[in-house]
Design an enzyme around this catalytic site. Sequence first.
Site, PDB file in Angstrom:
ATOM      1  N   ALA A  67      63.383 -14.949  47.599  1.00 42.07           N
ATOM      2  CA  ALA A  67      63.940 -14.122  46.527  1.00 42.07           C
ATOM      3  C   ALA A  67      64.032 -12.688  47.041  1.00 42.07           C
ATOM      4  CB  ALA A  67      63.045 -14.199  45.302  1.00 42.07           C
ATOM      5  N   GLY A 110      61.397 -18.425  48.014  1.00 44.90           N
ATOM      6  CA  GLY A 110      62.358 -19.007  47.075  1.00 44.90           C
ATOM      7  C   GLY A 110      63.430 -19.821  47.796  1.00 44.90           C
ATOM      8  N   GLU A 113      61.900 -23.071  48.220  1.00 43.33           N
ATOM      9  CA  GLU A 113      61.819 -23.691  46.894  1.00 43.33           C
ATOM     10  C   GLU A 113      63.193 -24.236  46.479  1.00 43.33           C
ATOM     11  OE1 GLU A 113      59.960 -20.195  45.208  1.00 43.33           O
ATOM     12  OE2 GLU A 113      58.157 -21.344  44.722  1.00 43.33           O
ATOM     13  N   GLU A 133      54.968 -15.831  50.441  1.00 43.17           N
ATOM     14  CA  GLU A 133      54.734 -14.914  49.321  1.00 43.17           C
ATOM     15  C   GLU A 133      53.365 -14.241  49.401  1.00 43.17           C
ATOM     16  OE1 GLU A 133      55.978 -17.971  49.077  1.00 43.17           O
ATOM     17  OE2 GLU A 133      57.575 -18.084  47.579  1.00 43.17           O
TER      18      GLU A 133
HETATM   19  N1  DAK Z   1      64.336  -9.823  50.146  1.00 42.34           N
HETATM   20  C1  DAK Z   1      65.086  -8.731  50.371  1.00 42.34           C
HETATM   21  N2  DAK Z   1      65.579  -8.403  51.586  1.00 42.34           N
HETATM   22  C2  DAK Z   1      65.267  -9.207  52.619  1.00 42.34           C
HETATM   23  C3  DAK Z   1      64.463 -10.367  52.458  1.00 42.34           C
HETATM   24  C4  DAK Z   1      63.992 -10.674  51.140  1.00 42.34           C
HETATM   25  N3  DAK Z   1      63.288 -11.780  50.856  1.00 42.34           N
HETATM   26  N4  DAK Z   1      64.329 -10.946  53.669  1.00 42.34           N
HETATM   27  C5  DAK Z   1      65.019 -10.200  54.541  1.00 42.34           C
HETATM   28  N5  DAK Z   1      65.589  -9.151  53.921  1.00 42.34           N
HETATM   29  C6  DAK Z   1      66.410  -8.077  54.490  1.00 42.34           C
HETATM   30  C7  DAK Z   1      65.562  -7.076  55.255  1.00 42.34           C
HETATM   31  O1  DAK Z   1      65.026  -6.137  54.376  1.00 42.34           O
HETATM   32  C8  DAK Z   1      66.597  -6.484  56.183  1.00 42.34           C
HETATM   33  O2  DAK Z   1      67.390  -5.571  55.453  1.00 42.34           O
HETATM   34  P1  DAK Z   1      67.685  -4.095  56.046  1.00 42.34           P
HETATM   35  O3  DAK Z   1      66.386  -3.521  56.372  1.00 42.34           O
HETATM   36  O4  DAK Z   1      68.550  -4.389  57.263  1.00 42.34           O
HETATM   37  O5  DAK Z   1      68.433  -3.416  54.931  1.00 42.34           O
HETATM   38  C9  DAK Z   1      67.482  -7.676  56.531  1.00 42.34           C
HETATM   39  O6  DAK Z   1      67.279  -8.630  55.488  1.00 42.34           O
HETATM   40  C10 DAK Z   1      67.115  -8.336  57.845  1.00 42.34           C
HETATM   41  O7  DAK Z   1      65.727  -8.632  57.810  1.00 42.34           O
HETATM   42  P2  DAK Z   1      64.716  -8.220  58.983  1.00 42.34           P
HETATM   43  O8  DAK Z   1      65.176  -6.968  59.657  1.00 42.34           O
HETATM   44  O9  DAK Z   1      63.357  -8.225  58.408  1.00 42.34           O
HETATM   45  O10 DAK Z   1      64.948  -9.449  59.994  1.00 42.34           O
HETATM   46  P3  DAK Z   1      63.882 -10.059  61.024  1.00 42.34           P
HETATM   47  O11 DAK Z   1      64.661 -11.049  61.812  1.00 42.34           O
HETATM   48  O12 DAK Z   1      63.134  -8.991  61.739  1.00 42.34           O
HETATM   49  O13 DAK Z   1      62.801 -10.826  60.114  1.00 42.34           O
HETATM   50  C11 DAK Z   1      62.137 -12.338  58.307  1.00 42.34           C
HETATM   51  C12 DAK Z   1      63.195 -11.952  59.367  1.00 42.34           C
HETATM   52  C13 DAK Z   1      62.723 -13.454  57.459  1.00 42.34           C
HETATM   53  C14 DAK Z   1      60.874 -12.851  59.026  1.00 42.34           C
HETATM   54  C15 DAK Z   1      61.785 -11.087  57.466  1.00 42.34           C
HETATM   55  O14 DAK Z   1      62.999 -10.531  56.987  1.00 42.34           O
HETATM   56  C16 DAK Z   1      60.922 -11.425  56.284  1.00 42.34           C
HETATM   57  O15 DAK Z   1      59.711 -11.583  56.427  1.00 42.34           O
HETATM   58  N6  DAK Z   1      61.543 -11.496  55.091  1.00 42.34           N
HETATM   59  C17 DAK Z   1      60.811 -11.692  53.862  1.00 42.34           C
HETATM   60  C18 DAK Z   1      60.372 -13.140  53.725  1.00 42.34           C
HETATM   61  C19 DAK Z   1      59.573 -13.335  52.448  1.00 42.34           C
HETATM   62  O16 DAK Z   1      58.519 -12.744  52.228  1.00 42.34           O
HETATM   63  N7  DAK Z   1      60.093 -14.198  51.577  1.00 42.34           N
HETATM   64  C20 DAK Z   1      59.458 -14.487  50.306  1.00 42.34           C
HETATM   65  C21 DAK Z   1      59.942 -13.503  49.268  1.00 42.34           C
HETATM   66  S1  DAK Z   1      59.191 -13.734  47.673  1.00 42.34           S
HETATM   67  C22 DAK Z   1      60.961 -16.854  40.890  1.00 42.34           C
HETATM   68  C23 DAK Z   1      61.578 -17.681  41.795  1.00 42.34           C
HETATM   69  C24 DAK Z   1      61.371 -17.485  43.152  1.00 42.34           C
HETATM   70  C25 DAK Z   1      60.595 -16.456  43.602  1.00 42.34           C
HETATM   71  C26 DAK Z   1      60.000 -15.620  42.696  1.00 42.34           C
HETATM   72  C27 DAK Z   1      60.172 -15.824  41.345  1.00 42.34           C
HETATM   73  N8  DAK Z   1      61.126 -17.091  39.499  1.00 42.34           N
HETATM   74  C28 DAK Z   1      61.909 -18.214  39.018  1.00 42.34           C
HETATM   75  C29 DAK Z   1      60.526 -16.213  38.546  1.00 42.34           C
HETATM   76  C30 DAK Z   1      60.447 -16.285  45.026  1.00 42.34           C
HETATM   77  C31 DAK Z   1      59.791 -15.290  45.607  1.00 42.34           C
HETATM   78  C32 DAK Z   1      59.984 -15.047  47.029  1.00 42.34           C
HETATM   79  O17 DAK Z   1      60.716 -15.742  47.717  1.00 42.34           O
END
Ligand code: DAK
Length: 259
Positions: A67, A110, A113, A133
Amino acid sequence: MTYEFILVEPQFEKHIALIRLNRPKELNALNLQLMQDLKHALYQLDNDDEVRCIIITGNEKSFAAGADIKQMENANAIDMLNRDQFETWDQIRKTRKPVIAAVSGFCLGGGNELAMTCDMIVASETAKFGQPEIKIGIMPGAGGTQRLAKAVGKALAMEMVLTGKFISADDALKAGLINKVVPVEVYLDEAVKLAKEIAQQSPIAIRLAKESVLKAFDSGLQEGLYFERKNFYMCFASEDQKEGMNAFVEKRKPEFKGK
Ligand code: DAK
């Protein structure tokens, strides 16, 4: 059908629709609008008689990195409640036609998921699956603790959810999270191949069979068996059942019409 953050081809191949998540710069992070787009497209395709199977994919680098964290960063619990995202996720889950996730690269949070909400997952060798997360101070909220545990068992689900570690496509296959792993050049082709096998069956039997398998995750054995029995009888109300069995007896290929 034109959307802001997804591309939709209702007849990517005969009877097979393709939805491509399309926020490549953000690694297909699932923002609210993208999820709305997805909900709407799935609803349309689910009600399109020409579509028999749906594939959701991203791009080679990322299926979806979760997400959109930037949209959640400053939200409080009441903001999240008012967003009522579960309505969207619940609608997606209600899609009656089979949905295949064709996954390459990141399949996280997400994103994972969403892939698990699909009925089958075909992955490229480069796919990485995870529920990270925990690393940003939250936990999975769209089925990540439940569907993952049911798919891979307690030990691995616990490890993935509590450490946020990613697992490879090969490990995901061994753990039972996904259906197959193929070279990155052909992951979409493989998903299409699987979709074609499904699309040539009776759409009615497919719908009833999907419903019945899903029931196994939602009920005790006896209730599930009764549900299956009802759907089994229902198949005999279809022309497709007559066509399928006649074709067998006449030693020809059946032509299912979804009637
Ligand atoms: N959200 C927003 N932006 C994201 C992102 C994310 N999840 N993942 C990547 N990006 C963006 C980065 O910010 C970056 O943007 P800029 O800085 O260029 O503007 C761009 O994508 C490229 O990412 P990186 O520079 O970080 O790329 P790398 O290859 O170095 O790293 C990575 C890739 C996937 C390891 C890293 O980006 C990362 O760790 N991303 C976050 C992964 C994460 O934590 N995912 C879980 C998020 S929480 C719900 C339903 C679902 C959910 C919640 C509620 N309800 C129904 C209520 C779900 C929650 C989640 O998924």
